[in-house]
Design a protein around this motif. Structure first.
Motif, PDB file in Angstrom:
ATOM      1  N   LYS A 354       0.830  -1.208   0.000  1.00  0.00           N
ATOM      2  CA  LYS A 354       0.000   0.000   0.000  1.00  0.00           C
ATOM      3  C   LYS A 354       0.860   1.252   0.000  1.00  0.00           C
ATOM      4  O   LYS A 354       1.758   1.407   0.828  1.00  0.00           O
ATOM      5  CB  LYS A 354      -0.932  -0.003   1.224  1.00  0.00           C
ATOM      6  N   LYS A 355       0.534   2.119  -0.933  1.00  0.00           N
ATOM      7  CA  LYS A 355       1.204   3.405  -1.056  1.00  0.00           C
ATOM      8  C   LYS A 355       0.205   4.499  -0.696  1.00  0.00           C
ATOM      9  O   LYS A 355      -0.903   4.537  -1.234  1.00  0.00           O
ATOM     10  CB  LYS A 355       1.716   3.575  -2.491  1.00  0.00           C
ATOM     11  N   GLY A 394      -3.316   5.362  -7.957  1.00  0.00           N
ATOM     12  CA  GLY A 394      -2.857   4.095  -7.409  1.00  0.00           C
ATOM     13  C   GLY A 394      -2.546   4.121  -5.927  1.00  0.00           C
ATOM     14  O   GLY A 394      -1.925   3.182  -5.407  1.00  0.00           O
ATOM     15  N   MET A 395      -2.983   5.171  -5.245  1.00  0.00           N
ATOM     16  CA  MET A 395      -2.738   5.266  -3.804  1.00  0.00           C
ATOM     17  C   MET A 395      -3.837   4.538  -3.032  1.00  0.00           C
ATOM     18  O   MET A 395      -5.001   4.516  -3.443  1.00  0.00           O
ATOM     19  CB  MET A 395      -2.701   6.734  -3.363  1.00  0.00           C
ATOM     20  N   ALA A 396      -3.476   3.981  -1.880  1.00  0.00           N
ATOM     21  CA  ALA A 396      -4.465   3.305  -1.040  1.00  0.00           C
ATOM     22  C   ALA A 396      -5.277   4.293  -0.218  1.00  0.00           C
ATOM     23  O   ALA A 396      -6.421   4.017   0.150  1.00  0.00           O
ATOM     24  CB  ALA A 396      -3.765   2.312  -0.117  1.00  0.00           C
ATOM     25  N   ILE A 516      -5.398  -3.273  11.422  1.00  0.00           N
ATOM     26  CA  ILE A 516      -3.966  -2.934  11.406  1.00  0.00           C
ATOM     27  C   ILE A 516      -3.512  -3.092   9.957  1.00  0.00           C
ATOM     28  O   ILE A 516      -3.213  -4.204   9.512  1.00  0.00           O
ATOM     29  CB  ILE A 516      -3.128  -3.857  12.317  1.00  0.00           C
ATOM     30  N   SER A 517      -3.494  -2.019   9.207  1.00  0.00           N
ATOM     31  CA  SER A 517      -3.119  -2.074   7.787  1.00  0.00           C
ATOM     32  C   SER A 517      -1.737  -1.472   7.595  1.00  0.00           C
ATOM     33  O   SER A 517      -1.476  -0.333   8.009  1.00  0.00           O
ATOM     34  CB  SER A 517      -4.142  -1.304   6.933  1.00  0.00           C
ATOM     35  N   ALA A 518      -0.858  -2.241   6.971  1.00  0.00           N
ATOM     36  CA  ALA A 518       0.513  -1.781   6.765  1.00  0.00           C
ATOM     37  C   ALA A 518       0.564  -0.659   5.734  1.00  0.00           C
ATOM     38  O   ALA A 518      -0.194  -0.645   4.765  1.00  0.00           O
ATOM     39  CB  ALA A 518       1.390  -2.946   6.313  1.00  0.00           C
ATOM     40  N   ILE A 519       1.474   0.288   5.963  1.00  0.00           N
ATOM     41  CA  ILE A 519       1.786   1.348   4.997  1.00  0.00           C
ATOM     42  C   ILE A 519       3.201   1.066   4.493  1.00  0.00           C
ATOM     43  O   ILE A 519       4.155   1.053   5.277  1.00  0.00           O
ATOM     44  CB  ILE A 519       1.713   2.744   5.661  1.00  0.00           C
ATOM     45  N   HIS A 520       3.359   0.855   3.205  1.00  0.00           N
ATOM     46  CA  HIS A 520       4.651   0.450   2.659  1.00  0.00           C
ATOM     47  C   HIS A 520       5.410   1.602   1.989  1.00  0.00           C
ATOM     48  O   HIS A 520       6.646   1.596   1.958  1.00  0.00           O
ATOM     49  CB  HIS A 520       4.457  -0.675   1.642  1.00  0.00           C
ATOM     50  N   GLU A 521       4.662   2.544   1.435  1.00  0.00           N
ATOM     51  CA  GLU A 521       5.282   3.704   0.809  1.00  0.00           C
ATOM     52  C   GLU A 521       4.449   4.935   1.116  1.00  0.00           C
ATOM     53  O   GLU A 521       3.221   4.853   1.212  1.00  0.00           O
ATOM     54  CB  GLU A 521       5.378   3.542  -0.712  1.00  0.00           C
ATOM     55  N   ILE A 522       5.133   6.073   1.240  1.00  0.00           N
ATOM     56  CA  ILE A 522       4.448   7.356   1.425  1.00  0.00           C
ATOM     57  C   ILE A 522       4.997   8.337   0.406  1.00  0.00           C
ATOM     58  O   ILE A 522       6.196   8.650   0.413  1.00  0.00           O
ATOM     59  CB  ILE A 522       4.647   7.920   2.850  1.00  0.00           C
ATOM     60  N   GLN A 523       4.110   8.784  -0.474  1.00  0.00           N
ATOM     61  CA  GLN A 523       4.498   9.801  -1.451  1.00  0.00           C
ATOM     62  C   GLN A 523       4.088  11.164  -0.903  1.00  0.00           C
ATOM     63  O   GLN A 523       2.910  11.480  -0.794  1.00  0.00           O
ATOM     64  CB  GLN A 523       3.814   9.552  -2.793  1.00  0.00           C
ATOM     65  N   VAL A 524       5.081  11.954  -0.530  1.00  0.00           N
ATOM     66  CA  VAL A 524       4.795  13.305  -0.041  1.00  0.00           C
ATOM     67  C   VAL A 524       4.529  14.204  -1.241  1.00  0.00           C
ATOM     68  O   VAL A 524       5.211  14.125  -2.270  1.00  0.00           O
ATOM     69  CB  VAL A 524       5.981  13.844   0.790  1.00  0.00           C
TER      70      VAL A 524
END
Length: 620
Positions: A354-355, A394-396, A516-524
């Motif tokens: 998830k991004k 494509g962001m979660a 509890i959902s994982a965050i794998h990438e964060i696009q600032v």
């Protein structure tokens, strides 16, 4: 699960209904022919009310042995008219199945007068199945088979049903659950039943200026759980004019023993109550709220997925239901609770990696008024277009900051927790987690919702040093509620990436729906204030996974420990384990008192709802 006197248990013994109508005199008359036409059975409701002024004719018909079918029908109509008159204080009236075709012809008129008809299948059937009007006789006919009697239920005054909703069948929901196709959405929102209550603070209706009748002088009318309905609302309904409304999201799950548990029921009630009071709404009595939760769960019992295959999501809505034009409340407030089957975990955000888009400088709520602490309907409306734009890329989901972009706050549907991990060697030389540092944005600014899931995670982490007994397996847990900047998140991620043998970094979105959902990438990035178009003009923060095998859902090792602990609390297994530890711990142990306090807290997490006596529903 070991029985506990502390865990609250709801809905144990159910008394059978006292069904006066089953023994009513028209039940002894010959049954009406079901081949009677719509024209023959359609009678003006106004005519029935007028005829109610002639009780002598009713007695004559009922005392005569053999009467024409129209006279028997008239007698039934007159009894219905008497039952639903404003002078009769009863909230429910019962009729034999002889009255079926007559009531079918009057369904819409009965609803317009504040009554909902249903077919009951036993004296323990408290909720019934829909009794559809005549033009839907093909749908309602199977529901009548095996019907013992008919109930007319008075809706809370001021809440008018307009029609029944066609429910999904429990079998359809079970098939989705068994094939892992349950999600978080409206496709299965039409379960069998809804709970409804009204609180009429006002003495007169703001639109019609008519006096509002109150039962025993009480502002709260009797709550009802009925077959799922559409309902009427005035064009100037308060919730539509000024957004006077809140909602909650509550988790209901089966455990391995088949028990059904509600997670943190009282905490959800407290949060909704506090929010309503800030909007000038009346207080919701806990006993009323708890009973509505119990009833809507028992009514929708067959829709609750099996353990591990899904859960039931309760959606209480508390809103201004009366007419309003000036900026003020109408004094007529509705509380509804819907029940929706959803996935066990990973049901809200997309599955797999998830991004998230971090909208730097874009606040979720207005700052300075503490509205972020409330689960207000309006807090979410302004995020919808932004979420759609993020999903198109494509962001979660979206992570919001404060208006200056200096503080990370929360996602569009959950709290955010960052986890710093330190590794060391176990007794056998293997790599294992030594320290877990939980860091989550502070609530002090009034812009972040006080999440019950977040609270449970932090409470558990703070108590870990008390509960973990094995020194070789013990992990040092610490918790920080503090301001977190986007730059700090990037630095933590880089530190873990540069030192993978010693450091780890994880990020999770947590909440009733998100679990509890994982965050794998964060696009600032930034957001155009007019178009809400997203610009990926900031850092791409890669959240590395630790060397320990991540789960199928993409959670890291520390996140998985948190997930398992939360699942244990929701099922009651963690309470059982902690109870056993407490029993075996000597009173002289330094941790004994703290263990007792901890046990008291987690026991109160759950309310167990007993199975209803009558579980035999006839699926439409």
């Amino acid at each position: 699960m070991v029985a506990s006197p502390t865990i609250r248990r709801l809905g144990g013994e159910e008394a059978p209904l006292i069904v006066d109508g089953l023994q009513s005199r028209e039940a002894d008359r010959r049954r009406e022919s079901r081949s009677q036409t719509v024209t023959e059975t359609r009678t003006s409701f106004r005519r029935v009310l007028d005829a109610a002024q002639a009780p002598s004719r009713v007695e004559k018909v009922l005392e005569t042995g053999e009467q024409p079918i129209d006279e028997i029908r008239d007698a039934i109509q007159l009894r219905i008219a008497e039952a639903v008159s404003d002078d009769d204080p009863k909230d429910c009236h019962f009729f034999s199945m002889d009255a079926l075709s007559v009531i079918r012809g009057m369904v819409r008129e009965l609803m317009s007068k504040g009554w909902v008809p249903s077919i009951r299948h036993s004296i323990y059937d408290r909720f019934g199945t829909p009794l559809y009007p005549l033009n839907e006789i093909g749908e309602s006919e199977p529901l009548a088979e095996g019907g013992r009697f008919i109930a007319l239920t008075r809706m809370p005054r001021g809440f008018i049903a307009s029609s029944f909703r066609k429910p999904r069948t429990p079998g359809y929901v079970a098939e989705l659950a068994n094939t892992k196709q349950l999600k978080f959405g409206p496709e299965v929102a039409d379960t069998g039943y809804i709970a409804v209550a009204m609180c009429n603070v006002a003495d007169k209706d703001s639109v019609t200026l008519e006096s509002i009748p109150k039962k025993d002088g009480n502002n709260w009318d009797t709550p009802q759980t009925i077959p799922n309905i559409n309902y009427e609302c005035p064009p100037l309904e308060g919730i539509k004019q000024y957004g006077t409304g809140l909602f909650e999201g509550m988790s209901v799950e089966r455990n391995q023993e088949g028990e059904v548990a509600v997670f943190r029921l009282r905490d959800h009630w407290e949060r909704m109550n506090k929010g309503g009071l800030k909007l000038g709404m009346p207080e919701i009595p806990f006993e009323l709220f708890e009973k509505m939760v119990q009833d809507v769960i028992q009514a929708n019992w067959e829709y609750i997925p099996e353990c591990g295959k899904g859960r039931m999501y309760l959606r209480p809505n508390w809103f201004d239901h009366g007419g309003a034009l000036r900026v003020k409340n109408s004094g007529r407030f509705a509380l509804t609770i819907s029940a929706i089957p959803i996935a066990s975990a990973e049901g809200y955000f997309t599955k797999g990696r998830k991004k998230f888009f971090m909208a730097k400088g874009r606040a979720r709520v207005a700052e300075g008024g503490a509205s972020g602490t409330l689960k207000l309907d309006g807090n979410y409306a302004t995020t919808i277009k932004l979420i759609e734009n993020a999903e198109a890329k494509g962001m979660a989901g979206v992570i919001f900051t404060n208006s200056t972009g200096a503080r990370v706050e929360e996602t569009n549907a959950s709290s955010v927790i960052f986890i710093k991990v330190e590794y060391g060697q176990g007794a056998g030389g293997e790599k294992r987690i030594k320290k877990i540092r939980i860091i989550t944005p502070s609530l002090d600014h009034g812009t972040i919702l006080k999440s019950n899931t977040r609270d449970a995670i932090l409470e558990d982490a703070r108590a870990r040093g008390v509960v973990d007994q094995d020194p070789d397996a013990k992990i040092e847990w610490t918790v920080e509620e503090t301001d977190v900047s986007p730059d700090q998140v990037r630095a933590w991620a880089e530190e873990a990436r540069d030192n993978p043998d010693e450091k780890g970094f994880e990020a999770i979105a947590v909440g009733t729906a998100a679990v509890i959902s994982a965050i794998h990438e964060i696009q600032v990035g930034s957001v155009d204030p007019e178009s809400l178009d997203l610009s990926e003009d900031g850092d791409l923060i890669q959240i590395t996974q630790p060397t320990a095998n991540p789960t199928e859902e993409g959670r890291g090792a520390a996140s998985q420990l948190i997930f398992e602990a939360l699942a244990g609390f929701k099922s009651g297994e963690a309470q059982s384990e902690l109870r056993e530890i407490y029993k075996q711990t000597p009173a002289s142990n330094a941790n004994y008192a703290d263990l007792g306090k901890r046990l008291g807290v987690v026991e109160n997490y759950l309310s167990i709802v007993e199975a209803p006596k009558d579980r035999q529903r006839v699926a439409a």
